[in-house]
Design a protein around this motif. Sequence first.
Motif, short mmCIF file in Angstrom:
data_model
loop_
_atom_site.label_atom_id
_atom_site.label_comp_id
_atom_site.label_asym_id
_atom_site.label_seq_id
_atom_site.Cartn_x
_atom_site.Cartn_y
_atom_site.Cartn_z
N GLU A 26 0.84 -1.20 0.00
CA GLU A 26 0.00 0.00 0.00
C GLU A 26 0.87 1.25 0.00
N ILE A 27 1.99 1.20 0.72
CA ILE A 27 2.90 2.34 0.75
C ILE A 27 3.46 2.59 -0.65
N ALA A 28 3.83 1.51 -1.35
CA ALA A 28 4.35 1.66 -2.72
C ALA A 28 3.29 2.23 -3.65
N ALA A 29 2.05 1.77 -3.51
CA ALA A 29 0.96 2.28 -4.34
C ALA A 29 0.68 3.75 -4.03
N ALA A 30 0.73 4.10 -2.75
CA ALA A 30 0.49 5.49 -2.35
C ALA A 30 1.62 6.39 -2.83
N LYS A 31 2.84 5.87 -2.82
CA LYS A 31 3.99 6.62 -3.33
C LYS A 31 3.80 6.94 -4.82
N PHE A 58 -3.24 10.33 1.76
CA PHE A 58 -3.26 8.88 1.56
C PHE A 58 -1.87 8.29 1.82
N TYR A 59 -0.83 8.96 1.33
CA TYR A 59 0.52 8.45 1.52
C TYR A 59 0.93 8.48 2.98
N VAL A 60 0.74 9.62 3.63
CA VAL A 60 1.13 9.74 5.03
C VAL A 60 0.41 8.70 5.88
N ARG A 61 -0.87 8.50 5.64
CA ARG A 61 -1.63 7.51 6.41
C ARG A 61 -1.15 6.10 6.11
N ASP A 110 11.27 12.16 7.96
CA ASP A 110 10.98 12.35 6.54
C ASP A 110 9.53 12.73 6.32
N LEU A 111 8.62 12.11 7.08
CA LEU A 111 7.19 12.42 6.92
C LEU A 111 6.89 13.87 7.29
N GLU A 112 7.64 14.42 8.24
CA GLU A 112 7.44 15.81 8.62
C GLU A 112 7.55 16.74 7.41
N LEU A 113 8.43 16.38 6.46
CA LEU A 113 8.63 17.20 5.27
C LEU A 113 7.47 17.08 4.28
N LEU A 114 6.62 16.07 4.49
CA LEU A 114 5.52 15.81 3.56
C LEU A 114 4.15 16.12 4.16
N ASN A 115 4.11 16.50 5.41
CA ASN A 115 2.83 16.70 6.09
C ASN A 115 1.95 17.70 5.35
N PRO A 116 0.63 17.44 5.31
CA PRO A 116 -0.30 18.39 4.68
C PRO A 116 -0.12 19.79 5.25
N GLY A 117 -0.19 20.77 4.36
CA GLY A 117 0.00 22.16 4.78
C GLY A 117 1.38 22.69 4.47
N ARG A 118 2.35 21.78 4.29
CA ARG A 118 3.70 22.20 3.95
C ARG A 118 3.90 22.20 2.44
N THR A 119 4.78 23.07 1.98
CA THR A 119 5.13 23.06 0.56
C THR A 119 6.01 21.86 0.28
N LEU A 158 -10.25 2.23 -6.98
CA LEU A 158 -8.92 2.43 -7.54
C LEU A 158 -8.78 3.84 -8.14
N THR A 159 -9.84 4.31 -8.75
CA THR A 159 -9.81 5.64 -9.36
C THR A 159 -9.84 6.74 -8.31
N ARG A 160 -10.74 6.62 -7.33
CA ARG A 160 -10.94 7.68 -6.35
C ARG A 160 -9.87 7.71 -5.27
N VAL A 161 -9.40 6.54 -4.85
CA VAL A 161 -8.45 6.47 -3.74
C VAL A 161 -7.01 6.42 -4.24
N PHE A 162 -6.74 5.51 -5.20
CA PHE A 162 -5.38 5.35 -5.70
C PHE A 162 -5.10 6.21 -6.94
N HIS A 163 -6.15 6.82 -7.49
CA HIS A 163 -6.03 7.65 -8.69
C HIS A 163 -5.42 6.88 -9.86
N VAL A 164 -5.86 5.64 -9.99
CA VAL A 164 -5.43 4.80 -11.10
C VAL A 164 -6.32 5.09 -12.30
N THR A 165 -5.71 5.29 -13.43
CA THR A 165 -6.48 5.50 -14.66
C THR A 165 -5.89 4.61 -15.76
#
Length: 414
Positions: A87-92, A112-115, A148-157, A274-281
């Motif tokens: 799931e982490i690889a898919a979220a990445k 999704f990735y952070v979670r 590392d996650l701190e650098l990706l937290n929502p709200g940060r650039t 898959l489309t809504r959560v993983f954004h697979v198209t």
Amino acid sequence: MFENVLYQNAADLLIEDIAKDRLPRSILFYGPSSSAKTTAALELARVLSCRGTPKGEWNCTCESCLRHKALVSQNMLLLGAGNRTLEIAAAKKSLLTQYLQNSSHLESSRYFYVRAVRKLTARFSPVLWEGEDKLSKFSPLVQSIDEDLELLNPGRTLPEEEELRGILDDIEKNCEKLETSFLYESLPVSQIRNFSSWAHLSAAHGKKVLIIENADRMQESARNALLKILEEPPEDVLFILTTARRSSILPTILSRVRTYSFSNRTKEQQEEVLTRVFHVTPSYSQSMPEGIDAYLSSFLPVNLNTVRKCSADFFADISRGHVPDIAGIVNACVSFKPRMIFRIFLEGIIEAQKKLLHFPAGAVCSEGILKELKEAYNNVTVYNENPAGALEMLSRNLMQINHVNGGAFREALQ
């Protein structure tokens, strides 16, 4: 409330039980893999601690909801066996894709990735591992992932592309090591005892929620310890167990929980997830994956068909009286890393021997085979035995069963 639990009637039942204040203190989420059981459990924990009005809305910005959505709430513990690196690889992949496209889905992919990562690191809470030698060994890994996650937290650039890729690669590498080297495949009694102490402490606000994923995978002593807690659960604590194999849960535990059933989604519903959560198209060169499990399996370092062929060849060699090529199998299955590849390999043997159930001598053989497969699985996942050694012992034991029963295995090859 439960907006992220798609196409599951259990979500409606939970909403109704919350509204009517009849939610029990111990519940079981039962259903197939990838049916949103863990998502529902995490969402229920958030809703019960929400301080907003109206209570439980997903976009609530109260402090409790923000901490739950980031999976850092002190009122929630997540434990149990689980394979999170896929799931982490898919979220990445989703996060990188949305980032490069500057998509409107970037923030949801970031969440999704952070979670996804914290669904793994949450299992390494010091509360659960207190008193264990492993705590000091994996703590640097968890700390590195958190930094590392701190650098990706929502709200940060988000960093520039090259730096972002480096951060994601580091997190993925550390998560793989964390899961492969330290995560129990069978929940030990020590963690049951540790969370029992935590559960008896008063919550600062709302309910404490303890989630045990794959509750069917417990050591016997752990099952008995859990049963004692469920007989007299602490006040203001909700216990949520999840499983895909309800029949493997002790009847005495089942009698103390209310079951909410999760169903297999249709092909179309899974495609929407898959489309809504993983954004697979889908694209011109690649069609839509055949379901959520198939999509996640595509991130394994080896093709599933390769693993299944190895299983079939292993059983066929034994059935013909030949010693299997263990070294070749281990190499083809990339040393069974992650460990779930070993489980898939053993499941392939279960499938290969099913024809034995069609006649009396074969049924006797099948019983012995299943016993040996369980022993091999435990040797690798619980006692950390080398997979090659476990397979060598398994092949010897299966050849002995076949010999004692007059070479009955051959019937399964017909």
